[in-house]
Motif scaffolding. Structure first.
Motif, PDB file in Angstrom:
ATOM      1  N   GLU A  53       0.719   3.581  -3.224  1.00 46.61           N
ATOM      2  CA  GLU A  53       0.373   4.981  -3.039  1.00 46.61           C
ATOM      3  C   GLU A  53       1.152   6.014  -3.749  1.00 46.61           C
ATOM      4  O   GLU A  53       0.950   6.940  -4.129  1.00 46.61           O
ATOM      5  N   ILE A  54       2.392   5.810  -3.119  1.00 48.82           N
ATOM      6  CA  ILE A  54       3.409   6.695  -3.772  1.00 48.82           C
ATOM      7  C   ILE A  54       3.632   6.629  -5.260  1.00 48.82           C
ATOM      8  O   ILE A  54       3.650   7.923  -5.832  1.00 48.82           O
ATOM      9  N   CYS A  55       3.361   5.705  -5.921  1.00 49.68           N
ATOM     10  CA  CYS A  55       3.538   5.626  -7.511  1.00 49.68           C
ATOM     11  C   CYS A  55       2.255   6.170  -7.973  1.00 49.68           C
ATOM     12  O   CYS A  55       2.245   6.967  -8.934  1.00 49.68           O
ATOM     13  N   ALA A  56       0.971   6.017  -7.281  1.00 48.47           N
ATOM     14  CA  ALA A  56      -0.219   6.538  -7.881  1.00 48.47           C
ATOM     15  C   ALA A  56      -0.136   7.899  -7.828  1.00 48.47           C
ATOM     16  O   ALA A  56      -0.619   8.638  -8.724  1.00 48.47           O
ATOM     17  N   ARG A  57       0.332   8.480  -6.710  1.00 51.16           N
ATOM     18  CA  ARG A  57       0.523   9.910  -6.871  1.00 51.16           C
ATOM     19  C   ARG A  57       1.495  10.779  -7.565  1.00 51.16           C
ATOM     20  O   ARG A  57       1.132  11.853  -7.743  1.00 51.16           O
ATOM     21  N   ILE A  58       2.423   9.994  -8.234  1.00 53.53           N
ATOM     22  CA  ILE A  58       3.400  10.431  -9.312  1.00 53.53           C
ATOM     23  C   ILE A  58       2.736   9.945 -10.759  1.00 53.53           C
ATOM     24  O   ILE A  58       3.676   9.776 -11.323  1.00 53.53           O
ATOM     25  N   ASN A  59       1.555   9.456 -10.801  1.00 53.54           N
ATOM     26  CA  ASN A  59       1.050   8.923 -11.996  1.00 53.54           C
ATOM     27  C   ASN A  59       1.855   7.751 -12.733  1.00 53.54           C
ATOM     28  O   ASN A  59       2.238   7.783 -13.745  1.00 53.54           O
ATOM     29  N   ALA A 113       0.420   1.555  -9.736  1.00 54.91           N
ATOM     30  CA  ALA A 113       0.843   1.033  -8.487  1.00 54.91           C
ATOM     31  C   ALA A 113       1.496  -0.214  -8.473  1.00 54.91           C
ATOM     32  O   ALA A 113       2.264  -0.392  -7.202  1.00 54.91           O
ATOM     33  N   LYS A 140       0.715  -1.153   0.049  1.00 57.18           N
ATOM     34  CA  LYS A 140      -0.210   0.069   0.002  1.00 57.18           C
ATOM     35  C   LYS A 140       0.952   1.203   0.052  1.00 57.18           C
ATOM     36  O   LYS A 140       0.547   2.401  -0.787  1.00 57.18           O
TER      37      LYS A 140
END
Length: 451
Positions: free
Chosen positions: A42-48, A51, A38
């Motif tokens: 989450e980190i990857c999802a926030r930088i497009n 995940a 998670k």
């Protein structure tokens, strides 16, 4: 494909692994796995970014490469190397033999859960595919898909054998890992650019779906070759025919019995009837694939394709998501945890071969897909470079290949880590490249209109 070994046979007659301690270790391992998946996701999802890359990197952090929270005995690690086991030792009076047995049993359970994760993942991918659309896909997409599988496979395998002198089996497996295409990553970028319904977008999506099917067949064939330890042309032909026949046969038979399954589901009064029926169907086909020396994931994928044609498709897709959310991260985190990136440390002379292999695989992975766009014929006005670039990312499909290769023991640590690096590199580089290629196309259109 198997992540585990019959290790409990090492137990003595007088001492076995304490079940409560094994359960405690499994629960603690799952807590760490879910935290890692998670946080990384989450980190990857926030930088497009996908995940799944975060789940992989999270596994690397908690695994053998960094924190050593999640380690496995087949990687050469001992019980004392695991921080989880050290915590259990501090709270229970374990003998050295008992400690080793708990470590082995705990690792086996986590490995089984990871195995279930990849089966459910391929079942979900099958559900998201549209068999009728696959049948209707144009010749352009079919050509792009075939070239996108053959070109990187041949270049990668031949290069590793003749340039690096690697054995044939691991070279074939590494070459197979180059064949995948992540439809999820490319589709997301195309949607953001408003190109999903364009001619280029349709060819890319159709080819990526076919790539997944061809890639799964290649994985089944290569996985079977690893089990036998031999490479024979006649055997390869038989395996390819059996893999294709199994996939086509299960789909045809499945389409005949699917109305019966749906009728049975409609008569059930208990909770989860469609979910349990779907999973049982997937597990049965995965079992059948295993007993004829193919990969279980091929059966799970075929089950997804069959059930995707029924009236319960949408309901099943919605219900399988939480199940996938529970099991699939275990697979990807375990892939990362088993990856020893230390073998790519350039400061150690013996590791430099792994770095060179990784660089070679990245080049082949990009070139082998980019050239596919230029095989499209009869469409002079399309952006061929964009089609090739859209096929570059390996994403979650590439990680499935890496995980299977790692679990099979066919890959050396350097080659295994090199494949992981290739998957990460292609997945990171494809979205910005695709945006740049389409941006250049837009600028050319504007300039031509101005003139």
């Amino acid at each position: 494909m198997s992540w585990f070994h019959p290790i409990l046979a090492t137990a003595t007659e007088t001492e076995t692994a304490e079940p409560s301690l094994v359960l405690a270790g499994v629960l603690l391992s799952l807590v760490i796995i879910y935290f890692a998946s998670k946080i990384g996701g989450e980190i990857c999802a926030r930088i497009n970014l996908p995940a799944v890359l975060g789940e992989l990197v999270g596994g690397v952090v908690i695994g053998v490469s960094v924190l050593k929270l999640l380690v496995f005995p087949e990687g050469g690690m001992e019980a004392t190397d695991s921080l989880i086991i050290q915590l259990l030792q501090s709270t229970a009076n374990l003998t050295p033999t008992g400690t080793e047995l708990v470590f082995e049993s705990m690792s086996e359970v986590i490995s089984v859960l990871a195995e279930l994760g990849v089966i459910i993942l391929l079942f979900e991918i099958g559900l998201e595919s549209d068999l009728k659309e696959l049948i209707r896909v144009g010749p352009s997409a079919a050509i792009v898909a075939v070239v996108g599988v053959v070109a990187p496979f041949v270049m990668g395998t031949a290069g590793l054998v003749f340039l690096f002198g690697l054995p044939v089996i691991p070279s074939v497996f590494a070459g197979a890992a180059l064949t995948a295409t992540s439809i999820g990553i490319t589709a997301k970028v195309l949607a953001e650019l408003g190109k999903l319904s364009s001619t280029e977008g349709q060819i890319i999506i159709g080819a990526a779906v076919l790539d997944d099917i061809l890639g799964i067949i290649v994985l089944a064939v290569v996985g079977s070759l690893v089990k036998t330890g031999e490479v024979q042309i006649s055997q390869i032909i038989i395996l390819i025919i059996s893999a294709g026949a199994f996939l086509i046969g299960t789909i045809l038979v499945g389409r005949l019995i699917s109305p019966f399954l749906i009728s049975l589901v409609n008569q059930m009064k208990t909770r989860g009837q469609i979910l349990i029926t779907g999973i049982v169907f997937a597990f049965v086909l995965a079992y059948l694939a295993n007993i004829i020396q193919l990969e279980g994931i091929l059966g799970a994928f075929a089950a997804g394709l069959v059930l995707a044609e029924t009236e319960k498709r949408k309901e099943l897709e919605e219900q399988i998501i939480p199940v996938a959310d529970l099991f699939v991260p275990v697979f990807f985190v375990c892939v990362g945890a088993r990856t020893d990136l230390g073998v790519l440390n350039p400061a150690i002379p013996s590791n430099r071969e792994g770095l060179i292999i990784a660089s070679f695989l990245i080049v082949v992975a990009i070139v082998g897909k980019v050239i596919t766009g230029f095989t499209v014929w009869g469409k002079p006005n399309i952006n061929k470079l964009a089609i090739g670039v859209g096929m570059i990312p390996r994403g979650e499909v590439g990680l499935v290949f890496a995980g299977v290769g790692s679990a099979s023991g066919a890959l050396s640590p350097a080659t295994d880590a090199a494949i992981i690096v290739m998957v990460i590199a292609t997945t990171f580089v494809a979205p910005p490249l695709l945006k740049a290629v389409f941006k250049d196309e837009t600028q050319e259109v504007v300039e031509s209109e101005a003139n």
